[in-house]
Design a protein around this motif. Sequence first.
Motif: not given
Length: 160
Positions: A62-70, A72-74
């Motif tokens: 999530a951090e690397h992709a610059l996404l919030l955890a939810p 990134a999970t999806k």
Amino acid sequence: MSEPAEHVRPSGDESLRLLCAVGRTLDQELDEALRGCGSDVDQWRVLGLLAARGGCTMSVVAEHALLLAPRATKLVDRMTAANLVHRRPDVVDRRRVLVVATERGRAALAEWDAAAAGVLDRYRHLLGSDAALFDDVLRRLQDATGRAGVPGLAGLATEG
């Protein structure tokens, strides 16, 4: 008579606006190039990380992709369904789950990297002899903000 207030802007404000505008344009161009290969920027970032690191926790992804955890999970769920990645237990700490690129994911990444390289080449061409300086400035900004992404990946963008 003085200029209207809307035209009097400190140069720092304009620099920030330009940096954001260029970043947004780059994201759009990169996303368009990757969509031509059946991907998007987020998937490309995730697979690039996993190919470089082997396996990562969801928080690192999530951090690397610059996404919030939810989100990134999806994304990882969709990538798992497409057989681009899979989840496996960490051999060191069996309580942790790692996301790992599959062979299909690595093959897709090679094609996606080629599409991304075309976008990067365009920007390097525009910058000419300043391209290396620009890379250095971006790295210094990233390091100085404390948002350098995933530890251990510094310099990865220039490898290859």
